[in-house]
Write an enzyme that holds these catalytic residues in place. Structure first.
Site, mmCIF file in Angstrom:
data_model
loop_
_atom_site.group_PDB
_atom_site.id
_atom_site.type_symbol
_atom_site.label_atom_id
_atom_site.label_comp_id
_atom_site.label_asym_id
_atom_site.label_seq_id
_atom_site.Cartn_x
_atom_site.Cartn_y
_atom_site.Cartn_z
ATOM 1 N N GLU A 160 -51.747 -30.892 152.457
ATOM 2 C CA GLU A 160 -51.170 -31.418 153.516
ATOM 3 C C GLU A 160 -52.513 -30.242 154.109
ATOM 4 O O GLU A 160 -51.970 -28.861 154.497
ATOM 5 C CB GLU A 160 -49.928 -29.773 153.299
ATOM 6 C CG GLU A 160 -48.691 -31.011 152.349
ATOM 7 C CD GLU A 160 -47.602 -30.372 151.875
ATOM 8 O OE1 GLU A 160 -47.311 -29.175 151.979
ATOM 9 O OE2 GLU A 160 -46.742 -30.871 150.109
ATOM 10 N N ARG A 190 -43.072 -25.460 142.510
ATOM 11 C CA ARG A 190 -41.662 -25.518 141.517
ATOM 12 C C ARG A 190 -42.345 -24.802 140.585
ATOM 13 O O ARG A 190 -41.343 -24.750 140.056
ATOM 14 C CB ARG A 190 -41.266 -26.968 141.153
ATOM 15 C CG ARG A 190 -41.337 -28.067 142.802
ATOM 16 C CD ARG A 190 -40.283 -28.124 142.705
ATOM 17 N NE ARG A 190 -40.291 -28.873 144.264
ATOM 18 C CZ ARG A 190 -40.164 -29.277 145.384
ATOM 19 N NH1 ARG A 190 -41.137 -28.372 146.045
ATOM 20 N NH2 ARG A 190 -40.678 -30.369 145.711
ATOM 21 N N GLU A 230 -42.662 -26.782 157.289
ATOM 22 C CA GLU A 230 -43.812 -28.113 157.522
ATOM 23 C C GLU A 230 -43.703 -27.818 158.900
ATOM 24 O O GLU A 230 -42.531 -28.745 159.798
ATOM 25 C CB GLU A 230 -41.902 -28.878 157.133
ATOM 26 C CG GLU A 230 -40.965 -28.730 155.804
ATOM 27 C CD GLU A 230 -42.436 -29.413 154.467
ATOM 28 O OE1 GLU A 230 -42.847 -29.674 154.820
ATOM 29 O OE2 GLU A 230 -41.859 -29.294 153.674
HETATM 30 ZN ZN LIG Z 1 -45.433 -28.951 150.758
#
Ligand SMILES: [Zn+2]
Length: 376
Positions: free
Chosen positions: A137, A208, A337
């Site tokens: 990203e 996570r 995002e």
């Molecule tokens: Zn991500």
């Protein structure tokens, strides 16, 4: 050989929630009302068809890479090394208000940097801006970097001057430098860090691996299978990259957190681990209103829509950054995002001419977040 595919419901016994609700080893890219875009091996797609899903193959991963991952596209983005140089330069050019801190080291020993911006240390109001937990990203490095640059360049005039006189903003544009480097040199679609797992697979998903409700889900988007894209790791904070953020947050006690990711154009607030809304009604209202205000501010620049929603409405995740910062420290926390909206527009591989407009539209939203969380 992997394929990028659109998956829909084709039989009454299945649903998209079910597809995301089991660990099938899929690399989920986009979730829409009536379909999911994902990357998977052809054998996995055949399995989905047998289960009752409709599968439309969009593109071979190789063709996708040759379209978007051009030499020009790579040259338009920071590497870990050029980011380090540029952050050093910002600190050097503005010693009265910017300091570069190494807040930790990655597994492979790369420094994790945060630029502290503010006139003095130890103010009560501070916020944290994070980028690039996920290696591929790349835009999520650039927007935080450009925010840091904007703050130091505009430190002489209000409102930035006022904010920097009374608070601090810490910007760490690249939490996962090993993964980012690997995505530059080996695999443009690499997501995780570079942990060697005992089963021979590589990588823990740093987003996570945080310690609030960590590991409470075992689904496709938050998996206990080491080879999966969203592997949560063997325990909370097992990774040096997440420990670096944990230690920084524990030491500085921020009053707000923005964590940038791509793509899909969303503004996500806790919870990710449950479909329940957060229990405190005032907090819930504050987060929802802030998300909606940021949505409007972004839209007003280039008419791009970043949908505000609870994180679990996108898909369930346990152990992400913002569940942890809100759950543990009770501070406003958002995952943004960035561009683009869809895989056809590049998905994770955004053409570099989109960096500037992405920054332009995110600037007023980030500044509004700073205003609301520092001016309390
Ligand atoms: Zn991500």
């Amino acid at each position: 050989m992997t394929v990028i595919a659109k998956v829909m419901v084709a039989a009454p016994q299945v649903s998209l929630a079910q597809l995301l609700g089991v660990p099938l080893g899929l690399d989920v890219w986009e979730v829409a009302e009536d379909h999911v875009i994902l990357r998977a091996a052809e054998a996995q797609l055949e399995r989905l068809e047998r289960m009752g899903y409709g599968v439309e193959q969009l593109q071979m991963t190789e063709a996708y890479l040759s379209t978007f991952a051009t030499a020009e596209a790579i040259a338009g983005y920071h590497s870990a090394q050029t980011l380090e140089q540029d952050l050093h330069q910002l600190a050097e050019d503005h010693p009265e208000l910017a300091e570069l801190h190494q807040v930790g080291s990655s597994l492979e020993g790369r420094p994790i940097w945060a630029l502290r911006i503010g006139e003095r240390r130890g103010s009560a109001d501070k916020l944290l801006v994070l980028g690039c937990h996920h290696a591929r990203e790349w835009l999520a490095v650039e927007v935080p970097y450009l925010l840091a640059e904007h703050l130091v360049s505009n430190a002489g005039s209000d409102p930035v001057q006022h904010w920097l006189a009374q608070g601090e903003i810490w910007v760490a544009p690249m939490v996962n430098p090993d993964g980012h480097e690997y995505s530059r040199t080996h695999d443009r679609l690499w997501r995780k860090n570079r942990r060697q797992n005992p089963d021979g697979s590589v990588g823990v998903d740093p987003n996570r691996n945080y310690g609030y409700m960590w590991g409470t889900l075992n689904v496709n988007t938050s998996s206990h299978v080491p080879s999966d894209q969203t592997y949560v790791g063997p325990r909370a904070f097992s990774e040096p990259e997440t420990r670096a953020v944990r230690n920084l947050v524990a030491r500085e006690l921020f009053t707000g957190v923005l964590s940038y990711h791509s793509y899909s154009q969303l503004i996500l607030y806790p919870w990710g681990y449950t479909a329940q809304p957060i229990a405190d009604p005032d907090d819930h209202t504050e987060l929802r209103e802030l998300a909606e205000d940021m949505h409007k501010l972004i839209r007003d620049v280039h008419d791009e829509h970043y949908t505000p929603q609870q994180s679990s409405q996108l898909y369930p995740t346990a152990g992400d950054t913002t569940d942890w910062t809100y759950g543990e420290y009770d501070i406003p926390s958002f995952t943004i995002e960035l561009r683009p909206d869809t895989q056809e527009e590049g998905g994770f591989i955004l053409p570099p001419d989109q960096i500037q407009p992405s920054w332009e539209e995110n600037r007023p939203a980030a500044l509004e977040f700073i205003r609301r969380t520092l001016d309390r």
